[in-house]
Structures are given as structure tokens and as C-alpha cells.
Design a protein around this motif. Structure first.
Motif, PDB file in Angstrom:
ATOM      1  N   ASN A 184       0.813  -0.970   0.072  1.00 44.55           N
ATOM      2  CA  ASN A 184       0.261   0.057  -0.192  1.00 44.55           C
ATOM      3  C   ASN A 184       0.999   1.328   0.020  1.00 44.55           C
ATOM      4  O   ASN A 184       1.619   1.348   0.874  1.00 44.55           O
ATOM      5  CB  ASN A 184      -0.840   0.099   1.187  1.00 44.55           C
ATOM      6  CG  ASN A 184      -1.757   1.300   1.312  1.00 44.55           C
ATOM      7  OD1 ASN A 184      -2.613   1.468   0.298  1.00 44.55           O
ATOM      8  ND2 ASN A 184      -1.559   2.057   2.438  1.00 44.55           N
ATOM      9  N   ILE A 188      -1.788  -1.341  -3.902  1.00 44.54           N
ATOM     10  CA  ILE A 188      -2.697  -0.157  -3.954  1.00 44.54           C
ATOM     11  C   ILE A 188      -1.920   1.157  -3.895  1.00 44.54           C
ATOM     12  O   ILE A 188      -0.991   1.284  -2.947  1.00 44.54           O
ATOM     13  CB  ILE A 188      -3.560  -0.415  -2.643  1.00 44.54           C
ATOM     14  CG1 ILE A 188      -4.106  -1.729  -2.332  1.00 44.54           C
ATOM     15  CG2 ILE A 188      -4.549   0.706  -2.455  1.00 44.54           C
ATOM     16  CD1 ILE A 188      -4.936  -1.901  -1.038  1.00 44.54           C
ATOM     17  N   GLN A 243     -10.023   2.050  -5.930  1.00 45.17           N
ATOM     18  CA  GLN A 243      -9.938   1.697  -4.561  1.00 45.17           C
ATOM     19  C   GLN A 243     -11.235   1.637  -4.002  1.00 45.17           C
ATOM     20  O   GLN A 243     -11.794   0.755  -3.331  1.00 45.17           O
ATOM     21  CB  GLN A 243      -9.149   2.590  -3.663  1.00 45.17           C
ATOM     22  CG  GLN A 243      -9.270   2.093  -2.051  1.00 45.17           C
ATOM     23  CD  GLN A 243      -8.173   3.008  -1.515  1.00 45.17           C
ATOM     24  OE1 GLN A 243      -6.801   3.155  -1.486  1.00 45.17           O
ATOM     25  NE2 GLN A 243      -8.768   3.964  -0.420  1.00 45.17           N
ATOM     26  N   VAL A 259      -6.350  -0.586  -7.525  1.00 41.83           N
ATOM     27  CA  VAL A 259      -5.811  -1.648  -6.874  1.00 41.83           C
ATOM     28  C   VAL A 259      -5.639  -2.862  -7.814  1.00 41.83           C
ATOM     29  O   VAL A 259      -6.469  -2.942  -8.973  1.00 41.83           O
ATOM     30  CB  VAL A 259      -6.763  -2.016  -6.047  1.00 41.83           C
ATOM     31  CG1 VAL A 259      -6.439  -3.401  -5.279  1.00 41.83           C
ATOM     32  CG2 VAL A 259      -7.222  -1.310  -4.986  1.00 41.83           C
TER      33      VAL A 259
END
Length: 371
Positions: free
Chosen positions: A155, A240, A299, A348
Motif C-alpha cells: 500500500n 494499492i 480503491q 488496486v
């Protein structure tokens, strides 16, 4: 900000060796062994320079934990699983994910946690956050993580990997560089000669870009490492980050300090310098080494598909009115598509070994709902 040792060092390097490519400048700003932004501080939260999704709400990490459980089941529920996080911040996301995974004892017992982190300040924070966790280890690089079936979470990791910037002139594409102007300040420039045959490698959209256009690219090494690992050793990676779905021209090199955009050339090492992630390029590189690609999706769509609305409703039902309001605000921040939301800016992407034909949240709605 009179004391700027990294600025002085960069100027000395430019004076000695000539203009510095943007990728090298970005690398020094972030990873210089003494003055680099990511080796010397905790940049997160209200007192830091930016806030990531795990810091917005526990729901984010919890849902990634449940996503991990879904993929583990699709892998055949192996009795041993490495859960790897790249750039794990304060350890908040991993702590939330593990809390969600405790409800599945067979998986929880199978886990070996690996945190890939170079920042000693953040390593200490992660150690405190995850103090009760067994089977946990820290590494400087994913290269140092032992082999084995793995699920990798990344992330806001790829946005800080250094970019090359190319600028189009009449006679071709030139590497964009940092140089010193007549007043002794840093400024952007361009290499005197074009990069030979650079346009041959360009995506079609970029080939048609006008003179003056900027194109950014990152070497494929990091994404190919992840893709090769899951291809050969079983598992999946979830990436992400903020960025664009298609490779295109555009200058996204930016700096953030105290939650505000600032000049990336002004105070090297004292602000977070990043650039948007080209998700089409990531997907292409992963496919090139034989991994399977899932998505990308926004996302907001991903989190909704894996159940964030249901999770928010459950939390709000048990909460005080004040806390319920906070949960509602956090939900909007993570999923909304407006300027204040992360829902459409962040994308994502899933990468897996080829046998995993569908992954929760990244396949079509019917498949995601079945997982």
C-alpha cells in the motif's frame, strides 16, 4: 530551513558531474543514508506530512486481512504462508489485518509475518504496534524474505520508487534533469542529446504527445520481483497506490510536507517526493514474466466489493453517535470519488500465480461475491 545538508550535497554533485537525472535526485531525496526522507523520520499522521488509508480507519486493514484469507483458501489453504508487507508504515495495517485473521485459527497459525522496511524509526514503531505477534521478521528488501507461499501487500509503496522523466523536443525525447540556475537554485532542464530510439518503446498514446510533453517511467525490476515470486512459489500480491490506469504523458512529480503540496526542488530530504503509478505498465511487466494480472480497479470499487459498507454498518451499530459519525467520515474518505476522497485516485492491482483465475474484489462482481 537554512541547514540543508542534502541540498548542499546535491549542488556539489551537479557542479562536479553535471545535471542530475530526476530519478537520481528522487533517490537521494528519499533514501540518502544520512539525510534521506525515508531513513530519518516518521512521516505519517497528523503530526507528519501525509496520512495513508490504514491511518484513516481500521476497516482498511481488516478488509485486507479478510482478502488475505480469501486468497489463502483459493491457494488450497497451505499450512505455511508468508504474509509480506512492503513499506508498512507504523504497522497499523498489519495489526488490523491480523486482528481480523484471528477468527480463522488455521490460517493464523500458518502465518509468518515479514515487514520490508528500511526506516529505523518506523521499524521501532512497527515493533511496538505488533509487539504481541509471533513469527515476525524485518528485512531491508523483499530479496531477503525466504522462499515459500506468500501473500504480498503493498500500500503506497510503488509511488516512492524513483521515476525517469523524459521530455519531448523537436528532435526526440530527452532525459529530464535537475540543474543549477543563475541564482544558485535548483531547476529542471533536459539532457542536451535525445535518448536514441526511445520512441520505439513508448505506448501508442505517448507517441502522439506534443513537443514539451513529459513522460514518466519506472524500471520494471521491483514489479517483476513480486510477479516472479508469486509465479514460482505460489501466492498473490496486492498493490494499492495512487496513479493512472493507462500509460500516458503527464508530469506528476510532486512533494508533500505537512499535508500540503510544495516545490519538489525546494528542500530535498525534508518533504515526501512521489509520482503517480502507471498501472498499465505494472500489469504489462507482470504479464511479461508469466504471472496472472487481476484488475486494476479503483480503491472505492475494490473496498465496496470486499464488504466495507457492511463492515462500516456493523461498527456503527455498536458505536456511540460521535464514533459512528467518525466511521461514516472515514468510509467516505476511503471510497468517495471527489477531491477529498481516495476512492477514484487510488487504484488496486492484483498479481498471482497463473492458477488463481479470480481474486476477491478484482474479478467481476459475481466472481468477487463468490469468494
Amino acid at each position: 530551513m537554512t541547514d540543508q545538508p542534502l541540498l548542499d550535497e546535491i549542488k556539489a554533485l551537479i557542479k562536479a558531474s553535471g545535471p542530475m537525472p530526476v530519478w537520481r535526485y528522487m533517490e537521494l531525496c528519499l533514501m540518502h543514508p544520512r539525510h534521506g526522507y525515508y531513513v530519518s523520520r516518521d512521516p505519517l499522521g497528523r503530526e507528519g506530512d501525509f496520512t495513508t488509508a490504514p491511518e484513516v480507519s481500521q476497516m482498511f486493514g481488516e478488509l485486507l486481512g479478510l482478502w488475505t484469507a480469501s486468497v489463502w483458501k483459493q491457494m488450497g489453504s497451505p499450512q505455511f504462508l508468508r504474509l509480506i508487507e512492503l513499506g508498512p508504515g507504523r504497522g497499523t495495517m498489519m495489526a488490523d489485518a491480523l486482528r481480523a485473521l484471528r477468527v480463522l485459527p488455521p490460517l493464523y497459525q500458518a502465518l509468518h509475518i515479514h515487514m520490508v522496511e528500511v526506516n529505523p524509526v518506523l521499524r521501532e514503531r512497527q515493533g511496538a504496534t505488533l509487539s504481541g505477534v509471533r513469527n515476525i521478521a524485518w528485512h531491508d528488501s523483499i530479496d531477503d524474505v525466504p522462499e515459500g507461499p506468500s501473500i504480498i501487500l503493498a500500500n503506497e509503496y510503488f509511488d516512492v520508487l524513483p521515476i525517469h522523466q523524459m521530455i519531448r523536443h523537436e528532435n526526440g525525447w530527452h532525459e529530464r534533469v535537475i540543474e543549477i540556475d543563475g541564482n544558485g537554485k535548483l531547476q529542471f532542464g533536459a539532457a542536451s542529446e535525445p535518448t536514441p530510439r526511445f520512441d520505439v518503446l513508448l505506448p501508442p498514446l505517448v507517441r502522439a504527445a506534443p513537443v514539451g510533453a513529459v513522460f514518466e517511467w519506472r524500471p520494471d525490476g521491483e514489479i517483476m520481483k513480486l510477479a516472479t515470486r508469486v509465479r514460482d512459489q505460489d501466492g498473490a500480491a496486492l498493490i494499492i497506490d495512487y496513479g493512472h490506469l493507462r500509460s500516458d504523458a503527464g508530469d506528476t512529480f510532486q512533494a508533500i510536507a505537512r499535508h500540503t503540496f510544495t516545490d519538489p526542488l525546494k528542500a530535498p530530504g525534508q518533504a515526501d517526493v512521489t509520482a503517480h503509478v502507471d498501472f498499465q505498465a505494472l500489469a504489462r511487466a507482470a504479464e511479461d514474466v508469466g504471472a496472472r494480472v487481476h484488475g486494476p480497479v479503483t480503491q472505492g470499487d475494490f473496498l465496496k466489493r470486499i464488504g466495507i459498507d457492511t463492515r462500516a454498518a456493523a461498527l456503527m451499530q455498536k458505536a456511540t453517535p460521535e464514533v459512528a459519525t467518525d466511521i461514516s467520515i472515514a468510509l467516505k474518505r476511503l471510497t468517495d470519488t471527489g477531491r477529498s476522497g481516495m476512492g477514484s485516485m487510488f487504484k488496486v492491482l492484483g498479481i498471482s500465480e497463473p492458477r488463481l483465475t479470480a481474486i476477491a474484489g478484482l474479478s467481476d462482481l459475481e466472481q468477487a461475491g463468490d469468494n
